[in-house]
Write a protein that holds these residues in place. Structure first.
Motif, PDB file in Angstrom:
ATOM      1  N   LEU A   1       0.841  -1.188   0.000  1.00 61.81           N
ATOM      2  CA  LEU A   1       0.000   0.000   0.000  1.00 61.81           C
ATOM      3  C   LEU A   1       0.877   1.240   0.000  1.00 61.81           C
ATOM      4  N   PRO A   2       0.586   2.235  -0.825  1.00 55.84           N
ATOM      5  CA  PRO A   2       1.395   3.457  -0.836  1.00 55.84           C
ATOM      6  C   PRO A   2       1.442   4.102   0.551  1.00 55.84           C
ATOM      7  N   GLY A   3       2.644   4.502   0.965  1.00 57.02           N
ATOM      8  CA  GLY A   3       2.812   5.167   2.254  1.00 57.02           C
ATOM      9  C   GLY A   3       2.794   4.242   3.457  1.00 57.02           C
ATOM     10  N   HIS A   4       2.728   2.937   3.234  1.00 54.79           N
ATOM     11  CA  HIS A   4       2.669   1.953   4.318  1.00 54.79           C
ATOM     12  C   HIS A   4       3.908   1.056   4.280  1.00 54.79           C
ATOM     13  N   THR A   5       4.291   0.570   5.451  1.00 58.85           N
ATOM     14  CA  THR A   5       5.354  -0.421   5.545  1.00 58.85           C
ATOM     15  C   THR A   5       4.864  -1.581   6.395  1.00 58.85           C
ATOM     16  N   LEU A   6       5.443  -2.717   6.155  1.00 60.30           N
ATOM     17  CA  LEU A   6       5.110  -3.934   6.880  1.00 60.30           C
ATOM     18  C   LEU A   6       6.390  -4.429   7.528  1.00 60.30           C
ATOM     19  N   ARG A   7       6.371  -4.561   8.862  1.00 58.51           N
ATOM     20  CA  ARG A   7       7.561  -4.990   9.591  1.00 58.51           C
ATOM     21  C   ARG A   7       7.222  -6.217  10.432  1.00 58.51           C
ATOM     22  N   TYR A   8       8.239  -7.063  10.601  1.00 60.07           N
ATOM     23  CA  TYR A   8       8.077  -8.305  11.354  1.00 60.07           C
ATOM     24  C   TYR A   8       8.997  -8.314  12.566  1.00 60.07           C
ATOM     25  N   SER A   9       8.516  -8.925  13.645  1.00 59.18           N
ATOM     26  CA  SER A   9       9.365  -9.160  14.808  1.00 59.18           C
ATOM     27  C   SER A   9       9.035 -10.550  15.351  1.00 59.18           C
ATOM     28  N   TRP A  10      10.034 -11.150  15.979  1.00 66.60           N
ATOM     29  CA  TRP A  10       9.898 -12.497  16.521  1.00 66.60           C
ATOM     30  C   TRP A  10      10.197 -12.491  18.005  1.00 66.60           C
ATOM     31  N   THR A  11       9.433 -13.256  18.769  1.00 65.99           N
ATOM     32  CA  THR A  11       9.725 -13.591  20.153  1.00 65.99           C
ATOM     33  C   THR A  11       9.659 -15.104  20.211  1.00 65.99           C
ATOM     34  N   GLY A  12      10.832 -15.738  20.184  1.00 63.76           N
ATOM     35  CA  GLY A  12      10.851 -17.197  20.056  1.00 63.76           C
ATOM     36  C   GLY A  12      10.231 -17.574  18.722  1.00 63.76           C
TER      37      GLY A  12
END
Length: 100
Positions: free
Chosen positions: A12-23
């Protein structure tokens, strides 16, 4: 061990998708600028050797960034996620190996 493969998709324009892990718990967060506009959490620690997930119904986002997950016989978690980009030239497929 967690093996992650990213599949490119125009986001989507102007959007970012980020990932994080806990275990083995994955959190996918959608941002508009620096504002969080949605988040999905996937508890993949419940997968046993041989278990597979092909798609998960999103609860808060309009899409599921988790394409698939599989727990191999050696307990390696193999995950396929969306990798958003802004258009133009499509990025190369990316992979990474994480502890988990």
């Amino acid at each position: 061990m967690i093996w992650v493969k990213y599949i490119p998709q125009v986001g989507l324009p102007g959007h970012t998708l980020r990932y994080s892990w806990t275990g083995r718990v994955l959190t996918a967060t959608l941002y508009r600028g620096e504002e969080v506009v949605g988040q999905e959490t996937y508890d993949l620690s419940v997968l046993q050797p041989g278990d597979e997930v092909d798609w998960v119904e999103p609860e808060t986002l309009q899409f599921s960034p988790l394409i698939s997950a599989r727990c191999a016989e050696d307990r390696t978690l193999e995950v396929v996620l969306l990798r958003w980009y802004d258009g133009g030239e499509e990025p190369q497929l990316a992979e990474e190996v994480l502890d988990g």
